[in-house]
Write a protein that holds these residues in place. Structure first.
Motif, PDB file in Angstrom:
ATOM      1  N   THR A 100       0.861  -1.131   0.012  1.00 16.41           N
ATOM      2  CA  THR A 100      -0.165   0.252  -0.132  1.00 16.41           C
ATOM      3  C   THR A 100       1.183   0.802  -0.086  1.00 16.41           C
ATOM      4  O   THR A 100       1.606   1.321   1.394  1.00 16.41           O
ATOM      5  N   ALA A 101       0.808   1.751  -0.867  1.00 10.37           N
ATOM      6  CA  ALA A 101       1.413   3.313  -1.211  1.00 10.37           C
ATOM      7  C   ALA A 101       0.636   4.551  -0.429  1.00 10.37           C
ATOM      8  O   ALA A 101      -0.351   4.998  -0.642  1.00 10.37           O
ATOM      9  N   GLU A 102       1.170   4.517   0.300  1.00  8.42           N
ATOM     10  CA  GLU A 102       0.248   5.851   1.386  1.00  8.42           C
ATOM     11  C   GLU A 102       0.551   7.436   1.547  1.00  8.42           C
ATOM     12  O   GLU A 102      -0.880   7.995   1.305  1.00  8.42           O
ATOM     13  N   SER A 103       1.263   7.600   1.205  1.00 15.67           N
ATOM     14  CA  SER A 103       1.702   8.959   0.497  1.00 15.67           C
ATOM     15  C   SER A 103       3.597   9.121   0.188  1.00 15.67           C
ATOM     16  O   SER A 103       3.662   8.431  -0.188  1.00 15.67           O
ATOM     17  N   VAL A 104       2.727  11.010  -0.514  1.00 17.07           N
ATOM     18  CA  VAL A 104       3.299  11.358  -1.172  1.00 17.07           C
ATOM     19  C   VAL A 104       4.887  12.378  -0.527  1.00 17.07           C
ATOM     20  O   VAL A 104       3.946  13.192   0.078  1.00 17.07           O
ATOM     21  N   SER A 105       6.037  12.294  -0.191  1.00 12.07           N
ATOM     22  CA  SER A 105       6.841  12.810   0.621  1.00 12.07           C
ATOM     23  C   SER A 105       7.908  14.064   0.121  1.00 12.07           C
ATOM     24  O   SER A 105       7.721  15.168   0.896  1.00 12.07           O
ATOM     25  N   SER A 106       7.560  13.535  -1.211  1.00 10.15           N
ATOM     26  CA  SER A 106       8.305  14.731  -2.233  1.00 10.15           C
ATOM     27  C   SER A 106       8.168  14.199  -3.181  1.00 10.15           C
ATOM     28  O   SER A 106       7.542  13.202  -3.478  1.00 10.15           O
ATOM     29  N   PHE A 107       7.862  15.260  -3.835  1.00  4.56           N
ATOM     30  CA  PHE A 107       7.722  15.281  -5.759  1.00  4.56           C
ATOM     31  C   PHE A 107       8.340  16.653  -6.380  1.00  4.56           C
ATOM     32  O   PHE A 107       8.903  17.276  -5.869  1.00  4.56           O
ATOM     33  N   GLY A 124      11.256  14.201 -16.371  1.00  2.00           N
ATOM     34  CA  GLY A 124       9.835  13.241 -16.665  1.00  2.00           C
ATOM     35  C   GLY A 124       9.149  13.746 -15.143  1.00  2.00           C
ATOM     36  O   GLY A 124       9.629  15.378 -14.752  1.00  2.00           O
ATOM     37  N   TRP A 125       9.860  12.664 -13.608  1.00  2.00           N
ATOM     38  CA  TRP A 125       9.400  13.343 -12.227  1.00  2.00           C
ATOM     39  C   TRP A 125       9.946  12.138 -11.162  1.00  2.00           C
ATOM     40  O   TRP A 125      10.315  11.356 -11.664  1.00  2.00           O
ATOM     41  N   VAL A 126      10.471  12.845 -10.214  1.00  2.00           N
ATOM     42  CA  VAL A 126      10.964  11.485  -8.852  1.00  2.00           C
ATOM     43  C   VAL A 126      10.108  12.220  -8.168  1.00  2.00           C
ATOM     44  O   VAL A 126       9.474  13.282  -7.887  1.00  2.00           O
ATOM     45  N   LEU A 127       9.900  10.809  -7.444  1.00  2.00           N
ATOM     46  CA  LEU A 127       8.764  11.408  -6.024  1.00  2.00           C
ATOM     47  C   LEU A 127       9.224  10.128  -4.982  1.00  2.00           C
ATOM     48  O   LEU A 127      10.419   9.672  -5.238  1.00  2.00           O
ATOM     49  N   GLU A 128       9.825  10.381  -3.647  1.00  2.00           N
ATOM     50  CA  GLU A 128       9.250   9.774  -2.326  1.00  2.00           C
ATOM     51  C   GLU A 128       8.210   9.762  -1.878  1.00  2.00           C
ATOM     52  O   GLU A 128       7.128  10.110  -1.512  1.00  2.00           O
ATOM     53  N   VAL A 131      11.066   7.063  -6.428  1.00  2.00           N
ATOM     54  CA  VAL A 131       9.698   6.359  -7.746  1.00  2.00           C
ATOM     55  C   VAL A 131      10.650   6.829  -8.738  1.00  2.00           C
ATOM     56  O   VAL A 131      10.100   9.195  -8.425  1.00  2.00           O
ATOM     57  N   GLU A 132      10.421   6.883 -10.007  1.00  2.00           N
ATOM     58  CA  GLU A 132      11.050   7.468 -10.512  1.00  2.00           C
ATOM     59  C   GLU A 132      10.330   7.621 -12.304  1.00  2.00           C
ATOM     60  O   GLU A 132       9.429   6.378 -12.179  1.00  2.00           O
TER      61      GLU A 132
END
Length: 127
Positions: A59-66, A72-76, A97-98
């Motif tokens: 389960t992916a609960e939240s995105v802490s950085s974006f 493209g995009w990089v997220l934590e 996540v890229e």
């Protein structure tokens, strides 16, 4: 006199037709520019969480950085890795996540694992 009325009516209808054509062209231009820009940030966030959850089964609960990059995009993304009782003892993972410019996941890796109830030592300036 009838001829004059027809002429003014036809001019009004031509004017209305031109307005509709301009409006239609404007909508097409707006749609094309949106498509060429790629997905909106919120769409990227939702897709990233969904794709990561599907790949990992967690389960992916939240995105802490974006962040948007040239590629493209990089997220934590914070993920529930192991649920425990009490919940504060559950194991969480922070994943980098890229995604490409269209919002498709191109790679991910876990960068940290921690208990949900623990304070983050990275934010306090030292370990």
């Amino acid at each position: 006199m009838t001829n004059t009325n027809n002429t003014s009516e036809s001019q009004g209808s031509q004017h209305s037709s031109r307005k509709q054509h301009k409006s239609h062209k404007s909508q097409e231009s707006h749609q094309e520019s949106h498509e060429s820009r790629g997905p909106r940030p919120m769409e990227v966030l939702r897709e990233a969480r969904a794709q990561l959850a599907e790949l990992t089964g967690m389960t992916a609960e939240s995105v802490s950085s974006f962040e948007q990059t040239e590629e493209g995009w990089v997220l934590e993304v914070e993920v529930l890795e192991l649920q425990r009782v009490p919940d504060t003892m559950s194991l969480m993972g922070s994943y980098q996540v890229e995604l490409d410019s269209q919002g498709q996941l191109t790679g991910y890796r876990r960068v940290r694992r921690y208990e949900r109830g623990r304070a983050d030592s990275r934010g306090s300036g030292g370990r």
